[in-house]
Design a protein around this motif. Structure first.
Motif, PDB file in Angstrom:
ATOM      1  N   ALA A  58      -7.074  16.676 -16.978  1.00  0.00           N
ATOM      2  CA  ALA A  58      -7.546  16.196 -15.677  1.00  0.00           C
ATOM      3  C   ALA A  58      -8.831  15.883 -15.176  1.00  0.00           C
ATOM      4  N   GLY A  59      -8.744  14.868 -14.285  1.00  0.00           N
ATOM      5  CA  GLY A  59     -10.214  14.243 -13.731  1.00  0.00           C
ATOM      6  C   GLY A  59     -10.447  14.738 -12.547  1.00  0.00           C
ATOM      7  N   ARG A  60     -11.269  13.982 -11.892  1.00  0.00           N
ATOM      8  CA  ARG A  60     -11.740  14.159 -10.489  1.00  0.00           C
ATOM      9  C   ARG A  60     -10.674  13.521  -9.435  1.00  0.00           C
ATOM     10  N   TYR A  61     -10.589  14.080  -8.233  1.00  0.00           N
ATOM     11  CA  TYR A  61      -9.728  13.132  -7.306  1.00  0.00           C
ATOM     12  C   TYR A  61      -8.208  13.191  -7.690  1.00  0.00           C
ATOM     13  N   GLY A  62      -7.642  13.730  -8.376  1.00  0.00           N
ATOM     14  CA  GLY A  62      -6.477  13.809  -8.728  1.00  0.00           C
ATOM     15  C   GLY A  62      -6.126  12.844 -10.103  1.00  0.00           C
ATOM     16  N   SER A  63      -7.056  12.253 -10.579  1.00  0.00           N
ATOM     17  CA  SER A  63      -6.885  11.298 -11.810  1.00  0.00           C
ATOM     18  C   SER A  63      -6.690  12.174 -13.145  1.00  0.00           C
ATOM     19  N   LYS A  64      -5.871  11.559 -14.013  1.00  0.00           N
ATOM     20  CA  LYS A  64      -5.763  12.299 -15.322  1.00  0.00           C
ATOM     21  C   LYS A  64      -5.705  11.095 -16.358  1.00  0.00           C
ATOM     22  N   ILE A  65      -5.554  11.827 -17.536  1.00  0.00           N
ATOM     23  CA  ILE A  65      -5.398  10.894 -18.683  1.00  0.00           C
ATOM     24  C   ILE A  65      -4.398  11.722 -19.678  1.00  0.00           C
ATOM     25  N   GLU A  66      -3.213  11.150 -19.960  1.00  0.00           N
ATOM     26  CA  GLU A  66      -1.983  11.697 -20.847  1.00  0.00           C
ATOM     27  C   GLU A  66      -2.047  11.061 -22.364  1.00  0.00           C
ATOM     28  N   PHE A  67      -1.742  11.972 -23.264  1.00  0.00           N
ATOM     29  CA  PHE A  67      -1.741  11.427 -24.583  1.00  0.00           C
ATOM     30  C   PHE A  67      -0.249  11.529 -25.280  1.00  0.00           C
ATOM     31  N   SER A  68       0.209  10.873 -25.812  1.00  0.00           N
ATOM     32  CA  SER A  68       1.538  10.979 -26.695  1.00  0.00           C
ATOM     33  C   SER A  68       1.376  10.119 -27.813  1.00  0.00           C
ATOM     34  N   VAL A  69       2.093  10.851 -29.079  1.00  0.00           N
ATOM     35  CA  VAL A  69       2.228   9.930 -30.272  1.00  0.00           C
ATOM     36  C   VAL A  69       3.488   9.338 -30.186  1.00  0.00           C
ATOM     37  N   LEU A  70       3.197   8.067 -30.784  1.00  0.00           N
ATOM     38  CA  LEU A  70       4.572   7.191 -30.563  1.00  0.00           C
ATOM     39  C   LEU A  70       4.793   6.493 -31.962  1.00  0.00           C
ATOM     40  N   VAL A  71       6.029   6.749 -32.539  1.00  0.00           N
ATOM     41  CA  VAL A  71       6.397   6.384 -33.691  1.00  0.00           C
ATOM     42  C   VAL A  71       7.787   5.311 -33.372  1.00  0.00           C
ATOM     43  N   ILE A  72       7.442   4.113 -33.777  1.00  0.00           N
ATOM     44  CA  ILE A  72       8.789   2.991 -33.507  1.00  0.00           C
ATOM     45  C   ILE A  72       9.122   2.510 -35.007  1.00  0.00           C
ATOM     46  N   TYR A  73      10.319   2.012 -34.947  1.00  0.00           N
ATOM     47  CA  TYR A  73      10.984   1.348 -35.965  1.00  0.00           C
ATOM     48  C   TYR A  73      12.532   0.898 -35.668  1.00  0.00           C
ATOM     49  N   GLU A  74      12.744  -0.045 -36.448  1.00  0.00           N
ATOM     50  CA  GLU A  74      14.033  -0.571 -36.362  1.00  0.00           C
ATOM     51  C   GLU A  74      15.050   0.419 -37.271  1.00  0.00           C
ATOM     52  N   PRO A  75      16.330   0.698 -36.695  1.00  0.00           N
ATOM     53  CA  PRO A  75      17.292   1.503 -37.725  1.00  0.00           C
ATOM     54  C   PRO A  75      17.511   0.574 -38.914  1.00  0.00           C
ATOM     55  N   GLY A  76      17.430   1.526 -40.113  1.00  0.00           N
ATOM     56  CA  GLY A  76      17.533   0.831 -41.405  1.00  0.00           C
ATOM     57  C   GLY A  76      16.449   0.511 -41.941  1.00  0.00           C
ATOM     58  N   LYS A  77      15.210   0.545 -41.129  1.00  0.00           N
ATOM     59  CA  LYS A  77      13.639   0.145 -41.696  1.00  0.00           C
ATOM     60  C   LYS A  77      12.825   1.152 -41.463  1.00  0.00           C
ATOM     61  N   GLU A  78      13.323   2.275 -41.454  1.00  0.00           N
ATOM     62  CA  GLU A  78      12.382   3.624 -41.124  1.00  0.00           C
ATOM     63  C   GLU A  78      11.279   3.554 -42.103  1.00  0.00           C
ATOM     64  N   SER A  79      11.166   3.216 -43.270  1.00  0.00           N
ATOM     65  CA  SER A  79       9.948   2.960 -44.082  1.00  0.00           C
ATOM     66  C   SER A  79       8.873   2.185 -43.596  1.00  0.00           C
ATOM     67  N   GLN A  80       9.219   1.229 -42.683  1.00  0.00           N
ATOM     68  CA  GLN A  80       8.279   0.325 -41.897  1.00  0.00           C
ATOM     69  C   GLN A  80       7.787   0.823 -40.505  1.00  0.00           C
ATOM     70  N   ARG A  81       7.923   2.226 -40.121  1.00  0.00           N
ATOM     71  CA  ARG A  81       7.187   2.563 -38.970  1.00  0.00           C
ATOM     72  C   ARG A  81       5.977   2.259 -38.766  1.00  0.00           C
ATOM     73  N   ILE A  82       6.093   2.040 -37.383  1.00  0.00           N
ATOM     74  CA  ILE A  82       4.636   1.887 -36.795  1.00  0.00           C
ATOM     75  C   ILE A  82       4.319   2.957 -35.964  1.00  0.00           C
ATOM     76  N   ARG A  83       3.154   3.716 -36.139  1.00  0.00           N
ATOM     77  CA  ARG A  83       2.637   4.775 -35.726  1.00  0.00           C
ATOM     78  C   ARG A  83       1.307   4.667 -34.933  1.00  0.00           C
ATOM     79  N   GLY A  84       1.173   5.333 -33.844  1.00  0.00           N
ATOM     80  CA  GLY A  84      -0.187   5.328 -33.045  1.00  0.00           C
ATOM     81  C   GLY A  84      -0.070   6.402 -31.590  1.00  0.00           C
ATOM     82  N   LEU A  85      -1.118   6.128 -30.822  1.00  0.00           N
ATOM     83  CA  LEU A  85      -1.140   7.046 -29.514  1.00  0.00           C
ATOM     84  C   LEU A  85      -0.752   5.964 -28.200  1.00  0.00           C
ATOM     85  N   LYS A  86      -0.122   6.522 -27.424  1.00  0.00           N
ATOM     86  CA  LYS A  86       0.136   6.000 -26.321  1.00  0.00           C
ATOM     87  C   LYS A  86      -0.615   6.591 -25.154  1.00  0.00           C
TER      88      LYS A  86
END
Length: 193
Positions: A58-86
């Motif tokens: 949380a920051g000042r004046y009601g601001s905030k920063i939220e973090f999530s891990v994101l893993v995305i892929y096409e079904p059948g191509k799980e070995s080509q996952r792209i990973r990162g942060l949102k």
């Protein structure tokens, strides 16, 4: 003389129109800056998105920063996952807004190291008076985090956005350590995915 006035009048009318068209053209479409963003922009394909909440600061004046891990892929191509942060930065107050930035896996480690360095640097500078100095880490997808020092006062901040930014000013520099803890947690989780 009439021709000259017509040319001047035309220039005065047309120049703002041309300038605004160029601004709109630049703001209409921005090339994907990260692999995550490019993959999420795919059309006509089935995409699986796994989100894992990491936490928020949380920051000042009601601001905030939220973090999530994101893993995305096409079904059948799980070995080509792209990973990162949102990362979502939200402003509070009368004009609430938020923006989201994505960090590819390669950028996350750089962010962690930058946050560690900022902690060390701010500790060294706390008793040194400065006119104005800013330390900022920027990512490919327009996420920024850092601090600035005016006199002996240090203020930490983050922002997300290309044209219209959402900003979060933290309550103290200790919040940068909290962000580092969350980012490191994300790195550990991504190494398992």
């Amino acid at each position: 003389m009439k021709k000259f006035l017509i040319v001047v009048f035309s220039a005065l009318v047309l120049l703002p129109l041309i300038a605004s068209a160029q601004v709109k053209k630049e703001g209409e479409y921005k090339e994907p800056a990260t692999k995550l963003e490019a993959f999420l922009g795919k059309k006509g394909e089935l995409i699986v998105k796994d989100f894992y909440k990491l936490g928020e600061v949380a920051g000042r004046y009601g601001s905030k920063i939220e973090f999530s891990v994101l893993v995305i892929y096409e079904p059948g191509k799980e070995s080509q996952r792209i990973r990162g942060l949102k990362i979502e930065v939200s402003e509070g107050g009368r004009y609430e807004r938020s923006n989201t930035s994505f960090l590819d896996l390669e950028e996350i480690e750089s962010l962690s190291k930058a946050l560690e360095y900022m902690g060390e640097l701010s500790a060294r500078w706390k008793d040194i008076k400065k006119e104005y100095t800013e330390v900022v880490f920027s990512t490919k997808d327009d996420f920024k985090i850092g601090f600035y020092q005016t006199g002996n006062e240090l203020t930490a901040f983050s922002s997300s956005g290309y044209i219209v930014k959402a900003s979060c000013f933290f309550s103290s520099l200790q919040d940068l350590n909290s962000v580092k803890t969350i980012v490191d947690k994300g790195l550990r989780l991504l190494s398992e995915k």
